[in-house]
Design a protein around this motif. Structure first.
Motif, PDB file in Angstrom:
ATOM      1  N   ARG A 146       0.814  -1.226   0.000  1.00 51.28           N
ATOM      2  CA  ARG A 146       0.000   0.000   0.000  1.00 51.28           C
ATOM      3  C   ARG A 146       0.845   1.274   0.000  1.00 51.28           C
ATOM      4  O   ARG A 146       0.306   2.368   0.024  1.00 51.28           O
ATOM      5  CB  ARG A 146      -0.909   0.025   1.233  1.00 51.28           C
ATOM      6  N   HIS A 147       2.191   1.107   0.038  1.00 57.16           N
ATOM      7  CA  HIS A 147       3.038   2.281   0.267  1.00 57.16           C
ATOM      8  C   HIS A 147       4.092   2.469  -0.816  1.00 57.16           C
ATOM      9  O   HIS A 147       4.527   1.514  -1.441  1.00 57.16           O
ATOM     10  CB  HIS A 147       3.770   2.136   1.604  1.00 57.16           C
ATOM     11  N   LEU A 148       4.498   3.751  -0.985  1.00 54.42           N
ATOM     12  CA  LEU A 148       5.721   3.984  -1.725  1.00 54.42           C
ATOM     13  C   LEU A 148       6.584   4.989  -0.989  1.00 54.42           C
ATOM     14  O   LEU A 148       6.076   5.836  -0.255  1.00 54.42           O
ATOM     15  CB  LEU A 148       5.488   4.434  -3.167  1.00 54.42           C
ATOM     16  N   ARG A 149       7.870   4.863  -1.177  1.00 53.86           N
ATOM     17  CA  ARG A 149       8.810   5.794  -0.548  1.00 53.86           C
ATOM     18  C   ARG A 149       9.427   6.665  -1.625  1.00 53.86           C
ATOM     19  O   ARG A 149       9.988   6.165  -2.597  1.00 53.86           O
ATOM     20  CB  ARG A 149       9.916   5.024   0.169  1.00 53.86           C
ATOM     21  N   LEU A 150       9.312   7.969  -1.456  1.00 57.06           N
ATOM     22  CA  LEU A 150       9.946   8.907  -2.380  1.00 57.06           C
ATOM     23  C   LEU A 150      11.158   9.526  -1.680  1.00 57.06           C
ATOM     24  O   LEU A 150      11.098   9.881  -0.507  1.00 57.06           O
ATOM     25  CB  LEU A 150       8.957   9.994  -2.808  1.00 57.06           C
ATOM     26  N   ASN A 151      12.241   9.645  -2.454  1.00 53.16           N
ATOM     27  CA  ASN A 151      13.525  10.072  -1.919  1.00 53.16           C
ATOM     28  C   ASN A 151      13.888  11.370  -2.626  1.00 53.16           C
ATOM     29  O   ASN A 151      14.203  11.355  -3.811  1.00 53.16           O
ATOM     30  CB  ASN A 151      14.523   8.943  -2.247  1.00 53.16           C
ATOM     31  N   PHE A 152      13.802  12.524  -1.931  1.00 52.38           N
ATOM     32  CA  PHE A 152      13.921  13.797  -2.653  1.00 52.38           C
ATOM     33  C   PHE A 152      15.314  14.396  -2.768  1.00 52.38           C
ATOM     34  O   PHE A 152      15.561  15.166  -3.698  1.00 52.38           O
ATOM     35  CB  PHE A 152      12.944  14.837  -2.077  1.00 52.38           C
TER      36      PHE A 152
END
Lengths: 356, 356
Positions: free
Chosen positions: A308-314
Motif C-alpha cells: 500500500r506504500h511507496l517511498r519517495l527520496n527527494f
C-alpha cells in the motif's frame, strides 16, 4: 614504505583517529550528549555499527524489536545473525509503546532497534514524550536501545528534539550516526557512542571486522568538517527546497490517489495508496511513464504490508526534475486507478499497521 | 550533494569497483589463477575476508584447522564466532600433513586456514608437494581451504610457488590478499577470490558489514597500481636489503643464543631461543637495552608454546637501525642467558610443536 608514510596512509587505532573522535564528541555535546571522546568509536559507515551491536548483544534466536516499517539493511543484518524479529507499528509520534510493552513483557527481546528521527522510510520523528516513554520501558524491562540516527543533522523546520541517548541516565542507549548523508558516502565513515560497559567488547569486534576504518577517510572527514562550517547549511538549503518542491508537486498532482506525510527533515516522503490502486499495476504504469519509486515492501518483515506504500527520496533530484517526475507518477496513478481490481483474495489485509 | 559527486565519493557496489576487480583478476591470471573478474570481491582490508568466510561457513562449535603458530587476528576472529580451533604444527615445508590428516579424520573440521607463503610469524613457505598434498586431503575430507596470502608479492629470492588456489581444480579454495603490505595499509583495501558457489553469500555478508569498501580508496589503489608499475620493484629492493641486513646482524651477534630461519620473502624472521634462556628474563633485559620484539606467545593457541620464540619484523626499520637493534638484542640475550634458571616446574614442555 609501510608505516613510514604520513599517518593517513598507515594502520590506525581500531577506535578511530583521536582528532576525529574529539571533533565528534564536541558536536554531540552541543546536541546535548554528556560524553567523553573515549566513548566515540569510528566505524566504516554506520551500517557496520548495526552489525557490531547485533554481534555483541545477540545470540541466534534472541529477539529484536524493530519498527514496522524500518530500514531493510537492519532487518537483513539481524536476520543473518539468526535473530527473531518483533515488529512494532508506528503512529505519527513514532513507535507505539502499547504494542512495545506487550512485546517486552511476553517476548523478552534482547535489543530495541529504532530510527527515531526522520525515520527511514516514513520520515516520522518520535515525539519527546514517546522518547521518554520508550526509555522508561527499556529501563523497566532491562533491554538496551540501538538509536540509529543518520538523518537528525538534516532538519529543515521545527525544533530539535533531544536524542534518546541524551535523555538516558542509565547507559541503556547505543547511539549510531554517519557522515554519509551530508558529506560523502564514498568515504565510508560513521560513528558510534557506546556506554562504557560495552565499548571494549565492541572495539574487539571492530578489530575482527576490518582492523580500523581507513585513516585517510577519517582525516578527509576531519578536515572537511573543520574547514567547512557552512557546508551543512548549504546542504540544508538545497534539500529543503527539494522537499518543498516534492510536497508541492504531490499536492498539485497526486491528491485523491494517495496520502503522504510532511517530514521535517531527512530524505523521505512516505505515501499510502488509496484503496483500489494495486501496487503491481502502479509499478507497471510507472515503468511505462518513465518514473521510478521504491515500493514499501522491503521495509516490512511481511512484504505484503508494503503493497500500500511507496517511498519517495527527494535529496537526489534537482527541483525541475521533481516536478516532472511527480507529473509522471500522477499519470501512472491515474492509469492504475482505472484498472479493474483483480479478483484474487488478498492475504494480510488484517493487521496492516497504521502508518502515517 | 549526495550521489551527484564523482563516483569515488558515492556509494559503490558491494562487490567492489569494476575497474579494480578487473585489474586484480588480470594480475591473478598472471600468477596462474584461472578466474573471472566476477569472482573478485573487494574487501575493507583482508582482515574482513577472514571474518566473512568464518561467518559464511562456521556455526558455533564448528572446528577450524589453524597452523601452529599462526596469525593472531585469525585466531581472534575464529574464537569470537565460537569456533573450536585445531592447531597443526609446521615443519620447514609448512603444515604437517600427517597431523592434519588425523585432525580431518577424527575432528571433522569445517575449514582449513593457512598462510602458505612467507607465513606470519614463521616466514615459512609451504612447498609445492605439500600444497598438492593439502589439496588432496581437503578434497578427500571435503573441507574448504582459506588461503590467506598477504605476502606472496614480496618475494626477495627463489622461485614463485603456485598459489594453492591455482592448483585447485574443484573449487575448494577461498583466496584472500591485500594491498596493505606494499601499498598503503591506511587505504584499507584487500580482496577475495571466491568459488562461484559461495560468492553471492559472501557478498550478502559484505553488505551487512559495511555496504561497500570506500570507492575513494578503491580508485586510489587502482590509479597507483595502473601508473606505478615499478613501485613494487622498489619496495622489493628496500625490503630485501633490510632482510639481508637483519640476517647478517643476527649471524654476527646472536649465534649460540638462538636459531632462526631465512625467509625468502615477506616480513618476518622467526627465532627459537636455546634452552636455558627464559622469555621473561629476555623481555626484561630487552627493555633495559632499549630494543623491542614480539614474543611468540600470541601466535599459539596455548601461549606457553611461544615462550621459546621471538618474531622480528624487518621491513619497518632502515638498515642502520637494524644493526644497532640486533646489537642491543644480543646484549639482552647475553644478560638473560647468564641469569640462573628459575626453580618452578614448567607446564607445557611436552607437545611443543617443532617449529622451523
Amino acid at each position: 614504505v609501510l608505516d613510514q608514510g604520513p599517518d593517513p596512509l598507515r594502520y590506525g587505532p581500531a577506535e578511530g583517529v583521536p582528532v576525529l573522535r574529539e571533533l565528534i564528541a564536541q558536536r554531540l555535546r552541543l546536541a546535548g550528549m554528556d560524553i567523553a571522546p573515549s566513548q566515540v568509536l569510528i566505524l566504516t559507515g554506520s551500517e557496520q555499527g548495526i552489525y557490531m551491536v547485533a554481534q555483541a548483544l545477540l545470540r541466534p534466536g534472541d529477539g529484536v524489536v524493530v519498527e514496522a516499517p524500518t530500514y531493510p539493511g537492519a532487518l537483513r543484518t539481524f536476520r543473518s545473525l539468526g535473530a527473531q524479529l518483533h515488529p512494532v507499528p508506528l503512529d505519527k509520534e513514532g513507535m507505539r509503546l502499547d504494542v512495545l510493552e506487550g512485546v517486552l513483557a511476553y517476548q523478552r527481546p534482547k535489543l530495541i532497534y529504532t530510527v527515531p528521527t526522520f525515520q527511514n522510510p516514513t520520515g516520522i520523528t518520535m515525539s519527546l514524550d514517546r522518547r521518554r516513554g520508550l526509555l522508561e520501558l527499556a529501563w523497566r524491562y532491562r533491554v538496551p536501545i540501538l538509536e540509529d540516527d543518520p538523518y537528525s543533522d538534516l532538519r529543515y523546520e521545527g525544533q530539535h528534539i533531544p536524542l534518546i541517548q541524551a535523555l538516558d541516565r542509565r547507559n541503556y542507549v547505543i547511539y549510531l550516526s554517519t557522515f554519509s548523508k551530508w558529506l560523502f558516502p564514498g568515504l565510508r565513515v560513521g560513528w558510534m557512542v557506546a556506554p562504557r560497559g560495552v565499548a571494549s567488547r565492541l572495539v574487539g569486534i571492530k578489530r575482527s571486522l576490518d582492523l580500523c576504518t581507513s585513516p585517510l577517510s577519517q582525516f578527509i572527514v576531519f578536515e572537511l568538517i573543520r574547514r567547512g562550517v557552512d557546508h551543512l547549511d548549504r546542504i540544508l538549503r538545497i534539500y529543503r527546497a527539494r522537499r518543498d518542491a516534492l510536497l508541492s508537486a504531490l499536492d498539485r498532482h497526486c491528491r485523491g490517489f494517495m496520502e503522504w506525510g510532511r517530514p521535517q527533515g531527512g530524505f523521505f516522503v512516505w505515501c499510502t495508496l488509496r484503496e483500489g490502486i494495486q501496487m503491481e499495476a502502479l509499478q507497471e504504469e510507472a515503468l511505462r511513464a518513465g518514473v521510478a519509486f521504491i515500493s514499501g515492501k522491503p521495509f516490512f518483515l511481511e512484504g505484503f504490508d508494503g503493497e500500500r506504500h511507496l517511498r519517495l527520496n527527494f535529496p537526489r533530484l534537482p527541483e525541475g526534475r521533481i516536478e516532472e517526475g511527480i507529473q509522471r507518477l500522477a499519470l501512472a496513478l491515474r492509469q492504475a486507478a482505472s484498472r479493474p481490481e483483480p479478483k484474487v483474495e488478498k492475504a494480510g489485509e488484517l493487521g496492516t499497521p497504521p502508518v502515517v
